[in-house]
Design a protein around this motif. Structure first.
Motif, mmCIF file in Angstrom:
data_model
loop_
_atom_site.group_PDB
_atom_site.id
_atom_site.type_symbol
_atom_site.label_atom_id
_atom_site.label_comp_id
_atom_site.label_asym_id
_atom_site.label_seq_id
_atom_site.Cartn_x
_atom_site.Cartn_y
_atom_site.Cartn_z
ATOM 1 N N GLN A 1 0.824 -1.207 0.000
ATOM 2 C CA GLN A 1 0.000 0.000 0.000
ATOM 3 C C GLN A 1 0.860 1.260 0.000
ATOM 4 O O GLN A 1 0.523 2.244 -0.661
ATOM 5 C CB GLN A 1 -0.934 -0.018 1.214
ATOM 6 C CG GLN A 1 -2.056 -1.023 1.094
ATOM 7 C CD GLN A 1 -3.104 -0.849 2.172
ATOM 8 O OE1 GLN A 1 -2.908 -0.143 3.156
ATOM 9 N NE2 GLN A 1 -4.245 -1.509 2.001
ATOM 10 N N ALA A 2 1.964 1.210 0.751
ATOM 11 C CA ALA A 2 2.869 2.371 0.764
ATOM 12 C C ALA A 2 3.480 2.585 -0.622
ATOM 13 O O ALA A 2 3.631 3.732 -1.080
ATOM 14 C CB ALA A 2 3.959 2.163 1.807
ATOM 15 N N TRP A 3 3.834 1.502 -1.293
ATOM 16 C CA TRP A 3 4.410 1.604 -2.634
ATOM 17 C C TRP A 3 3.373 2.102 -3.638
ATOM 18 O O TRP A 3 3.658 2.973 -4.467
ATOM 19 C CB TRP A 3 4.947 0.245 -3.070
ATOM 20 C CG TRP A 3 5.579 0.260 -4.428
ATOM 21 C CD1 TRP A 3 6.842 0.642 -4.759
ATOM 22 C CD2 TRP A 3 4.950 -0.138 -5.667
ATOM 23 N NE1 TRP A 3 7.040 0.519 -6.112
ATOM 24 C CE2 TRP A 3 5.909 0.048 -6.696
ATOM 25 C CE3 TRP A 3 3.693 -0.627 -5.990
ATOM 26 C CZ2 TRP A 3 5.630 -0.254 -8.019
ATOM 27 C CZ3 TRP A 3 3.411 -0.924 -7.318
ATOM 28 C CH2 TRP A 3 4.371 -0.732 -8.318
ATOM 29 N N LEU A 4 2.156 1.551 -3.554
ATOM 30 C CA LEU A 4 1.093 1.935 -4.486
ATOM 31 C C LEU A 4 0.737 3.412 -4.361
ATOM 32 O O LEU A 4 0.392 4.070 -5.347
ATOM 33 C CB LEU A 4 -0.153 1.081 -4.240
ATOM 34 C CG LEU A 4 -0.057 -0.393 -4.655
ATOM 35 C CD1 LEU A 4 -1.265 -1.156 -4.148
ATOM 36 C CD2 LEU A 4 0.069 -0.535 -6.163
ATOM 37 N N ALA A 5 0.828 3.947 -3.144
ATOM 38 C CA ALA A 5 0.476 5.351 -2.920
ATOM 39 C C ALA A 5 1.404 6.303 -3.662
ATOM 40 O O ALA A 5 1.028 7.450 -3.932
ATOM 41 C CB ALA A 5 0.501 5.661 -1.427
ATOM 42 N N ARG A 6 2.590 5.836 -4.022
ATOM 43 C CA ARG A 6 3.564 6.701 -4.707
ATOM 44 C C ARG A 6 3.561 6.500 -6.221
ATOM 45 O O ARG A 6 4.325 7.155 -6.930
ATOM 46 C CB ARG A 6 4.980 6.414 -4.187
ATOM 47 C CG ARG A 6 5.146 6.605 -2.687
ATOM 48 C CD ARG A 6 6.617 6.541 -2.290
ATOM 49 N NE ARG A 6 7.229 5.283 -2.672
ATOM 50 C CZ ARG A 6 7.318 4.216 -1.877
ATOM 51 N NH1 ARG A 6 6.782 4.263 -0.659
ATOM 52 N NH2 ARG A 6 7.904 3.117 -2.280
ATOM 53 N N GLN A 7 2.718 5.581 -6.723
ATOM 54 C CA GLN A 7 2.764 5.225 -8.141
ATOM 55 C C GLN A 7 1.617 5.845 -8.926
ATOM 56 O O GLN A 7 0.574 6.198 -8.365
ATOM 57 C CB GLN A 7 2.732 3.694 -8.298
ATOM 58 C CG GLN A 7 3.765 2.950 -7.483
ATOM 59 C CD GLN A 7 5.182 3.406 -7.747
ATOM 60 O OE1 GLN A 7 5.570 3.604 -8.905
ATOM 61 N NE2 GLN A 7 5.962 3.587 -6.684
ATOM 62 N N SER A 8 1.818 5.931 -10.233
ATOM 63 C CA SER A 8 0.755 6.366 -11.129
ATOM 64 C C SER A 8 -0.266 5.243 -11.301
ATOM 65 O O SER A 8 -0.034 4.101 -10.873
ATOM 66 C CB SER A 8 1.336 6.739 -12.494
ATOM 67 O OG SER A 8 1.903 5.585 -13.113
ATOM 68 N N ARG A 9 -1.379 5.544 -11.927
ATOM 69 C CA ARG A 9 -2.423 4.531 -12.104
ATOM 70 C C ARG A 9 -1.923 3.310 -12.868
ATOM 71 O O ARG A 9 -2.250 2.170 -12.538
ATOM 72 C CB ARG A 9 -3.616 5.141 -12.840
ATOM 73 C CG ARG A 9 -4.484 6.037 -11.976
ATOM 74 C CD ARG A 9 -5.763 6.393 -12.699
ATOM 75 N NE ARG A 9 -6.682 7.115 -11.833
ATOM 76 C CZ ARG A 9 -7.909 7.460 -12.183
ATOM 77 N NH1 ARG A 9 -8.356 7.150 -13.402
ATOM 78 N NH2 ARG A 9 -8.687 8.111 -11.345
#
Length: 405
Positions: A238-246
């Protein structure tokens, strides 16, 4: 009358969901047997599709569904509860879980059924202005478990031990009535059955008690390890996904889907789906290949971390059955007994709910002459799990659905 209608709806939905899930799994396994490379194409694509739809169209449907129901009971405002438990999310949960099984994901339908049951009962409360929303969430969750496994006692114990972590006299009547009604619906539509078949294997010798000890301790340690890896993996994801584009967010389910596909091909399909066939075979006394349970362990972990909707209930029981079956092969030869004890120890280790573990396995195998050994294995599994995982998995995951303190 409104409450009864809600409980009836939970029962009917659970039965129909079961039939659809079984059909989806059978279709995928049939296709993969005729074309070995199908999982490499279909499984990663299915993971990406399910994760994307869950995030874009059905937020709150990710994962098991049990953490969402637990989190909803902690909210003070009714609107916050309906954010996690709505009819839209329930329908999305059904649809995406079936899509996941059509693509070979290592998921179960029992956790989703808890969220679905809680959502329907909460919607009934909202439409008719019923009181005790927390109690209705509890009742819907218990009814979902009871109908999904044909295990009414397990549904009640699950609601008390896992969902509420306490005995609530005010709401236990709701739980009991909901379980009875949904259970009657299940009996009427599919008849009386034991989920994993029946076994008469019992602990009779000193060597059998050694097996109880091994399954309890080893299962608990492995279950606690699974819980810790899943919790840490989910938080980091979740922490990684929060920093990524769609678009980059889709790389996680893609990678998880590839891993699950490779594991399934390597094990000739043994790690795809719920794991029901493998657990049923082990309970019936057939020895499983040694690599089935560790491969299923990894497949369960990868599927859960990917973020697609689907439960870990039945897949965890499959890992436990394989582990116990394998442990019993070391000179004991009581493979059926090992499978049952392994399920108790491992499942108690994963969810850290020993009463739910031994009651649900008791009902799913019809092994009522083995009560004390199942209790011992479950308690040992619970204690061993605490050495690895300090907090119950579902409650720890539920914090991801709550607002920051």
């Amino acid at each position: 009358m409104v409450f009864w209608v809600g409980a009836l709806l939970v029962g009917v939905t659970s039965v129909l969901f079961t039939k659809a899930a079984n059909w989806a799994q059978a279709v995928f396994l049939h296709g993969s047997q005729h074309f070995w490379g199908l999982p490499l194409l279909l499984t990663p694509a299915g993971f990406v599709l399910c994760a994307w739809m869950a995030r874009e169209f059905f937020p709150g449907s990710q994962g098991s569904g049990i953490p969402q129901a637990i989190a909803a009971r902690h909210f003070e405002r009714s609107a916050d509860r309906h954010r996690l438990l709505s009819v839209k999310i329930a329908l999305g949960k059904i649809f995406l879980t079936i899509i996941g099984l059509l693509c070979g994901a290592s998921v179960g339908r029992e956790g989703p059924t808890v969220q679905i049951g809680a959502s329907f009962m909460l919607q009934v409360a909202r439409l008719r202005g019923l009181q005790h929303e927390r109690g209705l969430i509890l009742a819907g969750s218990a009814a979902g478990i009871a109908a999904a496994f044909n295990a009414p006692l397990a549904g009640i114990v699950f609601a008390i031990e896992e969902m509420s972590r306490s005995f609530e006299a005010r709401t236990n009547g709701l739980v009991l009535y909901a379980v009875i009604i949904s259970g009657l619906v299940s009996l009427a539509l599919v008849g009386n059955y034991t989920y994993f078949g029946t076994t008469s294997a019992t602990v009779t010798t000193t060597l059998d008690w050694v097996l109880v000890l091994l399954c309890g301790v080893a299962g608990g340690l492995l279950g606690g390890l699974f819980g810790r890896l899943l919790l840490e993996g989910t938080n980091r994801a979740q922490a990684w996904l929060a920093r990524q584009s769609r678009m980059r967010k889709l790389l996680l389910p893609l990678a998880c889907g590839v891993l699950v596909a490779l594991l399934g091909i390597a094990t000739q399909g043994a790690t795809f789906g719920t794991g029901y066939a493998q657990a049923h075979s082990a309970v019936a006394g057939h020895a499983l290949a040694w690599y089935v349970w560790p491969a299923k362990f990894v497949a369960n972990l990868a599927t859960a971390i990917s973020g697609i909707p689907g439960g870990i209930f039945a897949p965890s029981l499959a890992v436990g059955a394989g582990l116990g079956n394998w442990l019993a092969g070391f000179g004991m030869k009581a493979v059926s007994l090992g499978a049952v004890l392994g399920m108790a120890g491992y499942f108690a280790g994963v969810v850290q709910a020993p009463m739910t573990a031994f009651v649900i396995i008791l009902e799913m195998t019809g092994n009522d002459s083995n009560v004390i050994p199942l209790m011992v294995a479950s308690v040992l599994g619970f204690g061993a799990s605490k050495l690895v995982m300090k907090q119950p998995l579902y409650h720890a995951l539920s914090k991801n659905f709550m607002p920051p303190a």
